[in-house]
Design a protein around this motif. Sequence first.
Motif, PDB file in Angstrom:
ATOM      1  N   PRO A  50      78.088 -55.178  98.141  1.00 42.60           N
ATOM      2  CA  PRO A  50      77.792 -56.594  98.384  1.00 42.60           C
ATOM      3  C   PRO A  50      77.720 -57.449  97.123  1.00 42.60           C
ATOM      4  O   PRO A  50      78.356 -58.506  97.068  1.00 42.60           O
ATOM      5  N   PRO A  51      76.988 -57.030  96.061  1.00 42.55           N
ATOM      6  CA  PRO A  51      76.938 -57.901  94.883  1.00 42.55           C
ATOM      7  C   PRO A  51      78.270 -58.019  94.142  1.00 42.55           C
ATOM      8  O   PRO A  51      78.597 -59.095  93.627  1.00 42.55           O
ATOM      9  N   LEU A  52      79.060 -56.939  94.089  1.00 46.47           N
ATOM     10  CA  LEU A  52      80.358 -57.046  93.415  1.00 46.47           C
ATOM     11  C   LEU A  52      81.325 -57.927  94.198  1.00 46.47           C
ATOM     12  O   LEU A  52      82.117 -58.665  93.613  1.00 46.47           O
ATOM     13  N   ARG A  53      81.251 -57.861  95.522  1.00 45.21           N
ATOM     14  CA  ARG A  53      82.166 -58.689  96.321  1.00 45.21           C
ATOM     15  C   ARG A  53      81.778 -60.170  96.292  1.00 45.21           C
ATOM     16  O   ARG A  53      82.556 -61.031  96.702  1.00 45.21           O
ATOM     17  N   LYS A  54      80.571 -60.466  95.789  1.00 48.40           N
ATOM     18  CA  LYS A  54      80.227 -61.869  95.538  1.00 48.40           C
ATOM     19  C   LYS A  54      80.966 -62.383  94.302  1.00 48.40           C
ATOM     20  O   LYS A  54      81.225 -63.580  94.177  1.00 48.40           O
ATOM     21  N   ILE A  55      81.297 -61.467  93.385  1.00 44.45           N
ATOM     22  CA  ILE A  55      82.064 -61.828  92.197  1.00 44.45           C
ATOM     23  C   ILE A  55      83.531 -62.017  92.573  1.00 44.45           C
ATOM     24  O   ILE A  55      84.168 -62.984  92.161  1.00 44.45           O
ATOM     25  N   SER A  56      84.063 -61.085  93.348  1.00 39.48           N
ATOM     26  CA  SER A  56      85.417 -61.213  93.889  1.00 39.48           C
ATOM     27  C   SER A  56      85.491 -60.454  95.204  1.00 39.48           C
ATOM     28  O   SER A  56      85.185 -59.255  95.241  1.00 39.48           O
ATOM     29  N   LYS A  57      85.907 -61.132  96.238  1.00 39.88           N
ATOM     30  CA  LYS A  57      85.994 -60.491  97.552  1.00 39.88           C
ATOM     31  C   LYS A  57      87.103 -59.443  97.597  1.00 39.88           C
ATOM     32  O   LYS A  57      87.200 -58.663  98.554  1.00 39.88           O
ATOM     33  N   HIS A  58      87.947 -59.417  96.558  1.00 40.37           N
ATOM     34  CA  HIS A  58      89.068 -58.479  96.538  1.00 40.37           C
ATOM     35  C   HIS A  58      88.717 -57.145  95.880  1.00 40.37           C
ATOM     36  O   HIS A  58      89.524 -56.219  95.909  1.00 40.37           O
ATOM     37  N   LEU A  59      87.525 -57.042  95.290  1.00 43.84           N
ATOM     38  CA  LEU A  59      87.136 -55.787  94.651  1.00 43.84           C
ATOM     39  C   LEU A  59      86.899 -54.700  95.700  1.00 43.84           C
ATOM     40  O   LEU A  59      86.267 -54.939  96.726  1.00 43.84           O
ATOM     41  N   ILE A  60      87.407 -53.514  95.414  1.00 42.47           N
ATOM     42  CA  ILE A  60      87.255 -52.383  96.322  1.00 42.47           C
ATOM     43  C   ILE A  60      86.140 -51.490  95.806  1.00 42.47           C
ATOM     44  O   ILE A  60      86.226 -50.938  94.711  1.00 42.47           O
ATOM     45  N   VAL A  61      85.077 -51.382  96.589  1.00 43.19           N
ATOM     46  CA  VAL A  61      83.910 -50.585  96.215  1.00 43.19           C
ATOM     47  C   VAL A  61      83.704 -49.553  97.317  1.00 43.19           C
ATOM     48  O   VAL A  61      83.233 -49.875  98.404  1.00 43.19           O
ATOM     49  N   ASP A  62      84.069 -48.310  97.037  1.00 38.86           N
ATOM     50  CA  ASP A  62      84.130 -47.268  98.066  1.00 38.86           C
ATOM     51  C   ASP A  62      83.333 -46.051  97.597  1.00 38.86           C
ATOM     52  O   ASP A  62      83.679 -45.417  96.599  1.00 38.86           O
ATOM     53  N   ASN A  63      82.263 -45.727  98.317  1.00 43.69           N
ATOM     54  CA  ASN A  63      81.444 -44.585  97.900  1.00 43.69           C
ATOM     55  C   ASN A  63      81.786 -43.298  98.648  1.00 43.69           C
ATOM     56  O   ASN A  63      80.948 -42.402  98.798  1.00 43.69           O
ATOM     57  N   SER A  64      83.033 -43.187  99.089  1.00 42.05           N
ATOM     58  CA  SER A  64      83.487 -41.924  99.686  1.00 42.05           C
ATOM     59  C   SER A  64      83.445 -40.825  98.628  1.00 42.05           C
ATOM     60  O   SER A  64      83.818 -41.058  97.477  1.00 42.05           O
TER      61      SER A  64
END
Length: 228
Positions: A50-64
């Motif tokens: 959530p906080p990184l996607r506030k910087i850019s909605k295109h960032l992929i943050v995946d904790n798989s």
Amino acid sequence: MAKSHFSPEFFKFLRDLKKNNNRPWFQANKERYEKTVRNPLLDFIGELGPPLRKISKHLIVDNSPSGGSMFRIYRDTRFSKDKTPYKTHASAHFRTSPNKDVHSPGFYLHLEPEEVFSGGGIWRPEAPVLGQIRDYLAHHPSEYKSVLANKTFKKFCTLEGEKLQRPPKGFDPEHELIEHLKFKDFTFFTQFSEREACSPHFLNSYVESCAAAAPYMAFLSKALLLPW
């Protein structure tokens, strides 16, 4: 209430791994690795979305656990003289493109004993991508200088990367930004300590460093015609 994701045990495991970088030791300590290193990093990544996607909605943050933002602990030794099988650091990368064949700007997290930093940009892009960045930079010097002059960027971020010894072919040696045009990497970093990494405030500090670098990331994305 903020919580600590990383602990002294996290760094203790990596120190021990450096002294015992072999498969029998790792297999005997795999459960310890998962408990003290892998799982805490995956939890950290899970809360970063959530906080990184506030910087850019295109960032992929995946904790798989596999195939996500976290890099594998296993080294690729095929083309290396160093045949030790494991990395002695933990790390993660947050890209802006789901296509791993596309050189897109990304944020980076590196956790190693005595070497903790956030960073990002584009490291070792292929020649066409590097040329595209240089072309855009050469034709938009004011925009680039505005990014570097940003007070928050200057406070948090330090540029790094290897440089050519001579100006790149096709570029004016007298260009006002020729030293930046010589870069082979367009990357930056913010240094942290192990103590800071173990603090309950580290997630916020990491996000703050990423937010400070957002103008630089936006510039690279614009140069490559990628969304930011």
